[in-house]
Design a protein around this motif. Structure first.
Motif, PDB file in Angstrom:
ATOM      1  N   UNK A 183       0.842  -1.198   0.000  1.00 57.84           N
ATOM      2  CA  UNK A 183       0.000   0.000   0.000  1.00 57.84           C
ATOM      3  C   UNK A 183       0.875   1.246   0.000  1.00 57.84           C
ATOM      4  N   UNK A 184       0.402   2.254  -0.666  1.00 54.59           N
ATOM      5  CA  UNK A 184       1.020   3.566  -0.516  1.00 54.59           C
ATOM      6  C   UNK A 184       0.066   4.359   0.372  1.00 54.59           C
ATOM      7  N   UNK A 185       0.528   4.622   1.593  1.00 51.52           N
ATOM      8  CA  UNK A 185      -0.324   5.310   2.573  1.00 51.52           C
ATOM      9  C   UNK A 185       0.036   6.794   2.607  1.00 51.52           C
ATOM     10  N   UNK A 186      -0.225   7.465   1.528  1.00 55.24           N
ATOM     11  CA  UNK A 186       0.133   8.887   1.390  1.00 55.24           C
ATOM     12  C   UNK A 186       1.627   9.091   1.640  1.00 55.24           C
ATOM     13  N   UNK A 187       2.434   8.197   1.111  1.00 55.87           N
ATOM     14  CA  UNK A 187       3.872   8.304   1.359  1.00 55.87           C
ATOM     15  C   UNK A 187       4.587   9.149   0.312  1.00 55.87           C
ATOM     16  N   UNK A 188       3.924   9.288  -0.827  1.00 59.76           N
ATOM     17  CA  UNK A 188       4.569  10.031  -1.909  1.00 59.76           C
ATOM     18  C   UNK A 188       3.907  11.395  -2.075  1.00 59.76           C
ATOM     19  N   UNK A 189       2.595  11.402  -1.863  1.00 56.94           N
ATOM     20  CA  UNK A 189       1.852  12.640  -2.037  1.00 56.94           C
ATOM     21  C   UNK A 189       0.673  12.647  -1.070  1.00 56.94           C
ATOM     22  N   UNK A 190       0.486  13.782  -0.426  1.00 59.99           N
ATOM     23  CA  UNK A 190      -0.629  13.928   0.507  1.00 59.99           C
ATOM     24  C   UNK A 190      -1.943  13.608  -0.195  1.00 59.99           C
ATOM     25  N   UNK A 191      -2.758  12.783   0.443  1.00 63.96           N
ATOM     26  CA  UNK A 191      -4.089  12.542  -0.098  1.00 63.96           C
ATOM     27  C   UNK A 191      -4.159  11.496  -1.185  1.00 63.96           C
ATOM     28  N   UNK A 192      -2.999  10.986  -1.609  1.00 60.51           N
ATOM     29  CA  UNK A 192      -2.993   9.961  -2.651  1.00 60.51           C
ATOM     30  C   UNK A 192      -2.603   8.613  -2.045  1.00 60.51           C
ATOM     31  N   UNK A 193      -3.467   7.627  -2.233  1.00 56.92           N
ATOM     32  CA  UNK A 193      -3.200   6.289  -1.714  1.00 56.92           C
ATOM     33  C   UNK A 193      -3.323   5.271  -2.843  1.00 56.92           C
ATOM     34  N   UNK A 194      -2.689   4.132  -2.633  1.00 58.31           N
ATOM     35  CA  UNK A 194      -2.830   3.093  -3.655  1.00 58.31           C
ATOM     36  C   UNK A 194      -2.556   1.711  -3.094  1.00 58.31           C
ATOM     37  N   UNK A 195      -3.049   0.729  -3.832  1.00 62.78           N
ATOM     38  CA  UNK A 195      -2.731  -0.667  -3.537  1.00 62.78           C
ATOM     39  C   UNK A 195      -2.022  -1.217  -4.757  1.00 62.78           C
ATOM     40  N   UNK A 196      -0.964  -1.985  -4.516  1.00 59.05           N
ATOM     41  CA  UNK A 196      -0.181  -2.484  -5.639  1.00 59.05           C
ATOM     42  C   UNK A 196       0.190  -3.939  -5.441  1.00 59.05           C
ATOM     43  N   UNK A 197       0.336  -4.647  -6.550  1.00 60.11           N
ATOM     44  CA  UNK A 197       0.734  -6.050  -6.498  1.00 60.11           C
ATOM     45  C   UNK A 197       1.858  -6.286  -7.482  1.00 60.11           C
ATOM     46  N   UNK A 198       2.789  -7.158  -7.120  1.00 58.34           N
ATOM     47  CA  UNK A 198       3.862  -7.479  -8.062  1.00 58.34           C
ATOM     48  C   UNK A 198       3.342  -8.387  -9.167  1.00 58.34           C
ATOM     49  N   UNK A 199       4.010  -8.360 -10.284  1.00 56.79           N
ATOM     50  CA  UNK A 199       3.734  -9.309 -11.356  1.00 56.79           C
ATOM     51  C   UNK A 199       4.920 -10.248 -11.384  1.00 56.79           C
ATOM     52  N   UNK A 200       4.664 -11.504 -11.010  1.00 59.97           N
ATOM     53  CA  UNK A 200       5.757 -12.456 -10.841  1.00 59.97           C
ATOM     54  C   UNK A 200       5.688 -13.582 -11.850  1.00 59.97           C
ATOM     55  N   UNK A 201       6.839 -13.930 -12.392  1.00 65.23           N
ATOM     56  CA  UNK A 201       6.890 -15.061 -13.320  1.00 65.23           C
ATOM     57  C   UNK A 201       6.717 -16.359 -12.536  1.00 65.23           C
ATOM     58  N   UNK A 202       6.560 -17.452 -13.253  1.00 68.74           N
ATOM     59  CA  UNK A 202       6.379 -18.763 -12.620  1.00 68.74           C
ATOM     60  C   UNK A 202       7.557 -19.083 -11.697  1.00 68.74           C
ATOM     61  N   UNK A 203       8.729 -18.634 -12.082  1.00 70.54           N
ATOM     62  CA  UNK A 203       9.915 -18.896 -11.271  1.00 70.54           C
ATOM     63  C   UNK A 203      10.084 -17.880 -10.142  1.00 70.54           C
ATOM     64  N   UNK A 204       9.157 -16.942 -10.041  1.00 76.81           N
ATOM     65  CA  UNK A 204       9.220 -15.971  -8.955  1.00 76.81           C
ATOM     66  C   UNK A 204       9.974 -14.699  -9.288  1.00 76.81           C
ATOM     67  N   UNK A 205      10.412 -14.564 -10.514  1.00 74.87           N
ATOM     68  CA  UNK A 205      11.134 -13.357 -10.907  1.00 74.87           C
ATOM     69  C   UNK A 205      10.161 -12.185 -11.028  1.00 74.87           C
ATOM     70  N   UNK A 206      10.606 -11.009 -10.564  1.00 73.12           N
ATOM     71  CA  UNK A 206       9.766  -9.812 -10.639  1.00 73.12           C
ATOM     72  C   UNK A 206       9.757  -9.273 -12.063  1.00 73.12           C
ATOM     73  N   UNK A 207       8.582  -9.245 -12.653  1.00 72.03           N
ATOM     74  CA  UNK A 207       8.507  -8.712 -14.006  1.00 72.03           C
ATOM     75  C   UNK A 207       8.029  -7.269 -13.989  1.00 72.03           C
ATOM     76  N   UNK A 208       7.254  -6.921 -12.983  1.00 71.32           N
ATOM     77  CA  UNK A 208       6.716  -5.564 -12.913  1.00 71.32           C
ATOM     78  C   UNK A 208       5.745  -5.462 -11.759  1.00 71.32           C
TER      79      UNK A 208
END
Lengths: 263, 263
Positions: free
Chosen positions: B197-222
């Motif tokens: 989660x981004x708990x207003x850490x970058x900009x006041x009033x802006x929040x977000x939820x994010x998930x990694x995109x992981x390959x089958x082998x667990x490599x971070x793709x995005x």
DNA sequence: AATAAGGTTTCATTATTTGGAACAATCCGA
DNA sequence: TCGGATTGTTCCAAATAATGAAACCTTATT
């Protein structure tokens, strides 16, 4: 006197060679193996190998260890963002493209000249939403597109000669101009006329009208086109859109010149 | 053994230096004068001068004679087209982003990691049409964005350490994590949780939820995020979108792996 | 197991890059 | 209009980095 002009021939120094390799990888349009590149480049094995390593280290290429392939890297995307914003007409032209798109309801292209080729920097589709990088950044031939001919026609004489020399004439359709002389005559006509037409020269059934975007001093900044198909419209029909097209081109030129960065 | 890993330190060879100069020009976000660059780079005058000439010759920079300024060149746009298509998840992810956007009606970002920073490669606005290069290619900090934290959390340990080292901690808001220890603890939590989660850490009033995109082998793709403002929604509200988010991330990963270029 | 093909490393040679300093051009205030 | 900055450009011997033939690994192929 110095040559600040664009590199018609080849490579200056190592940087030039490295960038040629970049082009080679990018041109393929898919991940490439070392051997494939080796076949095309005239560098010796070891040299090419080290260039690829350097570029990979620098994030200009990515290397897929599993498949042993090279592809253009993300660092480019970051750099291109800056290039698109600063050196292309696109950000300035955007509102004008929107307006023109609304008005004529046909596909619109905004292009600039890059190394004798046409580089599309923005686009509006007849209806659908626009297509990000998948459209901007595309290249096309100069000698058989409306925007290409419009820009070449208004180049200073020596630049025009250079540009003509860079064309790799290929008969995409029966109507394609396939030699320098024919092209030169066409460019003369375009210069007299003020706009250019693509009369199915690049693709069967696709026609367009294009106008150059010229600075106050007459320098070619880019070109703008309205594209349609012979099924939807005719060349005469496009001629009717000419005022809208040229007016938009003029407005973009003015906006570009007046806005030249605050500071 | 060889170092195929990404360049954390600096320059290999002339090419590296030239590319550093590119970054310097691009970073400014506006046309730059020679002297400005000279001040920042630690190259001697003559060296910097020749690097700029080379890059200009190569079309990587454009030089405005009238204003005596350098800016990123159009050759980059052409190269980036290839990079975006081949090395980014964007073309593959597009239909999934469209669907998610439709479903949740909030702003969506697709990002990848580049040199410890977050590179946005695609985006959907809450309603408006998308914004071409002006959005794709943007960069953001890794340590205080949802996508940044999601990706870092799932990096292999040593890469993660490197990435953390590259962060230039700055307190954008009172909630920003401003040191490596706090960030590491946060990343542990994210790894356990599966989303960030981004708990207003970058900009006041802006929040977000994010998930990694992981390959089958667990490599971070995005990573993929859904962004909103505290006025429209809450962290608990975003939590409800978690299934949609993670499902989309999974689908993108699968699509990316199965489609790996025909050939 | 042997052979081939693709990829990586070595190292003496060669060519390019380097950067201090001199030079030119332009701008500015008096 | 004249000095004096400031900014941009060129030179050249010394230092450095790029070169490429050949040797060497490492996977596929038969």
């Amino acid at each position: 006197m110095n040559r600040q002009t664009t590199n018609g021939g080849h490579a200056d120094g190592t940087v030039g060679k490295a960038l040629d390799v970049m082009d080679l990888v990018a041109a393929r349009g898919r991940p490439v193996r070392f051997a494939e590149l080796l076949a095309e480049s005239d560098h010796p094995k070891a040299t090419l190998y080290r260039l690829l390593q350097t570029l990979t280290n620098q994030g200009m290429l990515t290397y897929d260890e599993a498949r042993q392939t090279y592809a253009p890297g993300l660092r480019l995307v970051r750099l291109a963002h800056a290039a698109w914003q600063q050196s292309s007409l696109a950000p300035i032209a955007r509102p004008f493209l929107d307006a023109l798109s609304e008005q004529v309801g046909e596909t619109i292209h905004l292009a600039q000249m890059d190394q004798g080729q046409v580089l599309y920097v923005d686009k509006r589709n007849a209806r659908k939403p626009i297509d990000m990088f998948s459209e901007a950044g595309k290249i096309g031939p100069g000698y058989c597109t409306g925007v290409g001919k419009a820009m070449m026609a208004f180049l200073p004489e020596d630049d025009r000669a250079k540009a003509i020399n860079m064309q790799a004439f290929f008969a995409h359709t029966p109507r394609t101009l396939t030699d320098a002389e024919a092209l030169e005559r066409e460019l003369d006509a375009i210069r007299a006329e003020g706009v250019s037409f693509d009369r199915e020269e690049h693709e069967q059934g696709i026609i367009c009208i294009a106008a150059p975007i010229l600075s106050a001093t007459g320098r070619v900044m880019g070109a703008l086109s309205i594209t349609t198909s012979t099924q939807r419209n005719t060349l005469d029909g496009l001629e009717k859109l000419r005022p809208a097209l040229t007016e938009t081109a003029t407005k973009i030129a003015e906006a570009a010149e007046s806005w030249q960065f605050p500071g």
